[in-house]
Write an enzyme that holds these catalytic residues in place. Structure first.
Site: not given
Ligand SMILES: [Zn+2]
Lengths: 518, 107
Positions: A286, A471
């Site tokens: 998640c 990133c």
């Protein structure tokens, strides 16, 4: 400031603990009071009120056989020690407060008095007190399940609160189990809550599970899902398993009926449905993939529903095994799929099972190894990587290696997070090439298919400026650097391409504290 | 020899698998009625067809492994686990709805 916050949190935790203690004492005292009240009731309670036309004395006007039948049923429910001369006294199987509190479900044929008694006598174990476990626990505690065990080794984090509805802002930093108990106690102080504040392991699974009737798998990784299923099979417990990610959810009731391994009439286990674990690189958490609160909430609520159905069902009324798929943005949102029965060669629940109680308890089954893990990415040489500090200097116009001042936009910064997080926050001047796009691009650009080069490659090829890739944490950026070189964007080594070590998390920690953390 | 004969079917991806298929959840597909060796098209052939002809993403290993769908993907034929229908030997019928579901693990 941190020490102040920590000390405040500590104080709150202490106060909450004593509050919990007081609530427990209050519940105990009230219970004793009720018992005493009951014992001191008049010996002959059957004196009716003549002014009340609806007040009915069971001693008169009711056929004897009917009366004894009713009394027999009531006697069965209450195995009361005081039975002597109060034989007339109609004792109710539930406590007074239980009729009030559970009245709305009690009057339904699906539950009724029998169902409520089954719930009160039931012991349910909830493994994982997160997005699934919180709503599941809330509804089961609300419904009056007698004993509920809560297993979780984590502490509450701020990023949990949008979906883990039992926790609160004030309890960030507290263990999830303790936090949940505070909330659940205030919801219904009559439920016995049993805390387990460590993660479930093969060594602890059997001893933790053995005293429960039903288990809810509310965890978030494949290793624990196999462990929980195996333990349920070995101990003969039905398992309600759910999972959720992004906008999708899945629900299964496994090992139902929970017959011994080898009995083909038993319900399938997790291994029957998924004999082999998925490759670790396909498993998305998640934290990485995202999760919508109500999506995981729906799944947790459905787990509570299946638990209530299973606990209160008439004996031998088993549904055929199925998988419920929930997809929040599809129409219809729910879909039920017929599942297989027990697998003839299942390693856990068949005649040929190799997963035995001894193997489990000894800890010789390594679930983490079985499921594998993604090893930390270390794809580049030190020369292909730059620290956030050096990159910050480079942005300020100073070459970190030579010390010479040069033009500020002397390079291209490529941010490879997905489009949505990129739009949340990004370093000034960076361009977005989502990692999913990078990955979906074939490695060799000059293959036999004479297709147009993708836009992002063409765009980068038009310039000769050095490329820096960033990133979130510094993993995807490394893979992207490799890909760019495979695509020949480095002009045979003449053009610099490298990644920013530690990604935007390091950037926030060391350079720009204001950069949002999400 | 009618080599161009096809079977119209619906394919659906769920649980994140659609990411591998251009983020498109549903496909209406005309599957060749016969496989490479002229046998009636079965699910094994369908999986090969999807992998070779439909899937543009180069990460084939996230869909197939050892010539079949990778572990962690359920194949559902008309709302039932393919294990109930003969797994990859099931012969694809006109109008079939075949769904590939990746298991989720979050919670
Ligand atoms: Zn099994």
């Amino acid at each position: 400031m941190t020490t102040v916050i920590n000390s405040l949190r500590q104080q709150i935790a202490i106060c909450e603990a004593s509050l919990r203690e007081l609530r427990q004492q209050l519940a105990d005292a009230e219970h004793i009071q009720r018992q005493q009240e009951k014992a001191s009731r008049p010996k002959n309670p059957l004196v009716t009120d003549p002014t009340d036309p609806f007040d009915h004395d069971m001693n008169f006007g009711i056929p004897d056989d009917f009366r004894s039948e009713i009394f027999a049923v009531l006697e069965q429910e209450v195995k009361s020690p005081v039975q002597d001369d109060s034989a007339h006294y109609i004792r109710w199987p539930l406590e007074r407060y239980e009729y009030k509190r559970y009245g709305r479900q009690l009057i339904m044929p699906e539950i009724g008095i029998q169902g409520q008694l089954r719930l009160r006598n039931a012991r349910v174990l909830i493994v994982g007190v997160g997005g699934l476990g919180c709503p599941a626990a809330a509804y089961l505690v609300g419904a009056g399940v007698g004993t509920i065990g809560l297993v979780d080794g984590d502490v509450v984090e701020e990023s949990n609160l949008h979906r883990q509805i039992l926790h609160s802002t004030a309890r960030v930093g507290m263990t999830k189990v303790e936090s949940a108990i505070v909330a659940l106690n205030s919801l219904n102080p009559n439920v016995n809550l049993v805390p387990y504040t460590s993660r479930i392991t093969p060594e602890t699974a059997t001893s933790t599970f053995k005293d429960y009737d039903l288990v809810l798998d509310c965890t978030d990784n494949p290793a624990s899902r196999y462990l929980i299923s195996d333990t349920c099979v070995l101990l003969g417990k039905t398992l309600v398993s759910a999972s959720a990610l992004r906008i999708d959810g899945q629900l299964m009731v496994l090992n139902n009926p929970p017959l011994p391994p080898g009995d083909t009439n038993g319900g399938p286990c997790y291994r029957c449905v998924f004999p082999k674990p998925p490759p670790p690189e396909s498993v998305v958490s998640c934290g990485d993939g995202g999760i919508l609160g109500p999506v995981v909430g729906v799944m947790g609520v459905l787990q509570a529903l299946e638990a209530i159905k299973t606990l209160t069902q008439k004996p031998l009324a088993f549904e055929p095994p199925s998988l419920l798929i929930f997809s929040a943005y599809s129409n219809p949102m729910f879909r039920s799929i017929r599942l297989r029965s027990r697998k003839v060669k299942c390693t856990a629940c068949s005649m040929h099972a190799t997963i035995t109680p001894e193997a489990l308890d000894s800890g010789s089954l390594d679930y983490v190894q079985f499921c594998g893990s993604v090893s930390p990415i270390d794809a580049l040489t030190p020369q292909e990587r730059i620290s956030v500090e050096s990159y910050a200097k480079l942005r300020s116009g100073v070459n970190p290696f030579t010390g010479t001042v040069s033009n500020k936009d002397n390079h291209i910064l490529v941010d490879v997070r997905e489009k949505t997080p990129f739009e949340l926050c990004s370093i000034d001047g960076s361009i977005n090439v989502p990692f999913s796009v990078v990955e979906a691009t074939p490695s060799s650009s000059n293959n036999d298919m004479d297709v147009d080069e993708e836009d992002w490659i063409a765009q980068l090829r038009r310039s000769e400026k050095p490329i820096f890739v960033v990133c979130r944490q510094g993993n995807d950026s490394q893979i992207t650097v490799k890909k760019m070189k495979q695509l020949g964007l480095d002009a045979g080594g003449k053009r610099y391409i490298g990644d920013i070590r530690g990604g935007l998390e390091s950037w926030r920690k060391s350079i720009d504290n204001d950069f949002p953390e999400y | 020899m009618s080599n161009d004969e096809t079977i119209p079917i619906t394919i659906e991806f769920s649980g994140g698998l659609e990411i591998l298929f251009s983020n498109q959840k549903k496909y209406s597909l005309a599957l060749p009625a016969k496989d490479e060796s002229g046998e009636p098209a079965n699910v094994a052939f369908l999986v090969r067809h999807l992998c070779d002809k439909v899937m543009k993403d180069p990460r084939k290993e996230l869909f197939v492994l050892d010539d079949t769908v990778r572990p962690g993907i359920l194949v559902l034929i008309n709302e039932a686990d393919w294990e109930l229908e003969g797994e990859d030997k099931y012969e694809v019928q006109k109008g079939d709805h075949i769904m590939f579901v990746s298991t989720l693990h979050g919670g």
